[in-house]
Design a protein around this motif. Structure first.
Motif, short mmCIF file in Angstrom:
data_model
loop_
_atom_site.label_atom_id
_atom_site.label_comp_id
_atom_site.label_asym_id
_atom_site.label_seq_id
_atom_site.Cartn_x
_atom_site.Cartn_y
_atom_site.Cartn_z
N HIS A 53 0.81 -1.21 0.00
CA HIS A 53 0.00 0.00 0.00
C HIS A 53 0.85 1.26 0.00
CE1 HIS A 53 -3.55 2.26 -0.11
NE2 HIS A 53 -3.29 2.89 1.02
N ARG A 54 2.04 1.20 0.56
CA ARG A 54 2.95 2.36 0.48
C ARG A 54 3.24 2.67 -0.99
NH1 ARG A 54 8.15 0.38 2.01
NH2 ARG A 54 7.92 -0.45 -0.10
N ASP A 55 3.52 1.62 -1.76
CA ASP A 55 3.79 1.82 -3.18
C ASP A 55 2.55 2.35 -3.91
OD1 ASP A 55 6.32 0.87 -2.61
OD2 ASP A 55 5.93 -1.14 -3.41
N GLU A 56 1.37 1.83 -3.57
CA GLU A 56 0.13 2.34 -4.16
C GLU A 56 -0.09 3.80 -3.77
OE1 GLU A 56 -3.19 -0.05 -2.91
OE2 GLU A 56 -2.89 -1.49 -4.52
N THR A 57 0.23 4.13 -2.52
CA THR A 57 0.02 5.49 -2.03
C THR A 57 0.90 6.47 -2.79
OG1 THR A 57 -0.68 4.69 0.12
CG2 THR A 57 0.07 6.97 0.02
N ARG A 58 2.10 6.06 -3.11
CA ARG A 58 2.97 6.92 -3.92
C ARG A 58 2.33 7.16 -5.30
NH1 ARG A 58 8.38 3.89 -1.85
NH2 ARG A 58 8.62 5.09 0.07
N GLU A 59 1.68 6.14 -5.83
CA GLU A 59 0.96 6.31 -7.10
C GLU A 59 -0.26 7.21 -6.90
OE1 GLU A 59 -0.17 6.40 -10.95
OE2 GLU A 59 1.76 5.72 -10.19
N HIS A 60 -0.90 7.13 -5.73
CA HIS A 60 -2.04 8.02 -5.43
C HIS A 60 -1.58 9.48 -5.48
CE1 HIS A 60 -4.45 4.77 -3.03
NE2 HIS A 60 -4.14 4.38 -4.27
N VAL A 61 -0.42 9.74 -4.93
CA VAL A 61 0.13 11.10 -4.95
C VAL A 61 0.31 11.55 -6.40
CG1 VAL A 61 2.15 12.53 -4.40
CG2 VAL A 61 1.22 10.95 -2.68
N ALA A 62 0.88 10.69 -7.23
CA ALA A 62 1.09 11.03 -8.64
C ALA A 62 -0.25 11.26 -9.35
CB ALA A 62 1.88 9.92 -9.35
N ARG A 63 -1.26 10.44 -9.04
CA ARG A 63 -2.59 10.64 -9.65
C ARG A 63 -3.18 11.97 -9.21
NH1 ARG A 63 -4.27 5.04 -8.00
NH2 ARG A 63 -3.41 3.78 -9.66
N LEU A 64 -3.02 12.31 -7.94
CA LEU A 64 -3.55 13.59 -7.47
C LEU A 64 -2.84 14.74 -8.18
CD1 LEU A 64 -3.98 12.84 -3.68
CD2 LEU A 64 -5.81 13.31 -5.33
N GLU A 65 -1.55 14.61 -8.39
CA GLU A 65 -0.83 15.65 -9.13
C GLU A 65 -1.36 15.76 -10.56
OE1 GLU A 65 3.19 14.35 -8.36
OE2 GLU A 65 3.25 15.45 -6.45
#
Length: 173
Positions: A53-65
């Motif tokens: 989920h840490r790795d997914e969360t980093r992708e969440h940040v990129a999606r939000l950007e």
């Protein structure tokens, strides 16, 4: 859609941007928290779930950007004390719990709280997005993050129902 320099919220668009900035802050904070949880946990299933989920969360940040970009906004954070409190709770578990099973149980609980908070934030954003007719690409990005958070919550709940956690619960009763 852009908050004025005063930061005053006086429209649904302002509220959407305000909430978007809050979840952006939250996701960035949670990436660090999940890294700490993954490093501190000793249950292998929990370690794996936190790392994933840490790795997914980093992708969440990129999606939000990307969502900020789609909406013509600069990605800016807004501090959300509730997200900060999760990190404080994790650190308390580090020092207060002296048994690994107890500590892992507390870490799991912090992780589930984080997922529920994220899901709640995304649900609020998506309700607003629908009401103010936000660009479909931005909505899709928010929905994808929410859906992955729901899956992560399911994974953490599954971990809490088996293995080390179940034997610990059995010993309590």
């Amino acid at each position: 859609m852009t908050l004025d320099a005063s930061g005053d919220l006086d429209s649904p668009d302002d509220l959407f941007e305000y909430k978007l900035r809050g979840i952006y802050y939250g996701e960035r904070q949670l990436a660090d928290l999940l890294d700490e949880l993954q490093t501190s946990a000793t249950d292998s299933d929990l370690v794996d779930d936190f790392a994933s989920h840490r790795d997914e969360t980093r992708e969440h940040v990129a999606r939000l950007e990307r969502a900020f970009d789609v909406l013509g906004l600069e990605p800016h954070e807004r501090t959300v004390p509730t997200f900060d409190a999760l990190a404080e709770e994790k650190r308390a578990a580090d020092t207060d719990a002296i048994n690994n099973a107890v500590q892992n149980s507390l870490y799991n609980h912090v992780g589930r709280k984080a997922e529920r908070l994220e899901i709640t934030e995304y649900e609020g954003l998506l309700e607003l997005a629908d009401a103010i007719d936000v660009d479909g690409e931005a909505v899709r990005l928010l929905e994808q993050n929410r859906d992955e958070d729901e899956e992560a919550l399911d994974d953490l709940e599954s971990v809490s129902e088996g293995g080390e956690f179940q034997s610990f619960t059995d010993r309590l009763f």
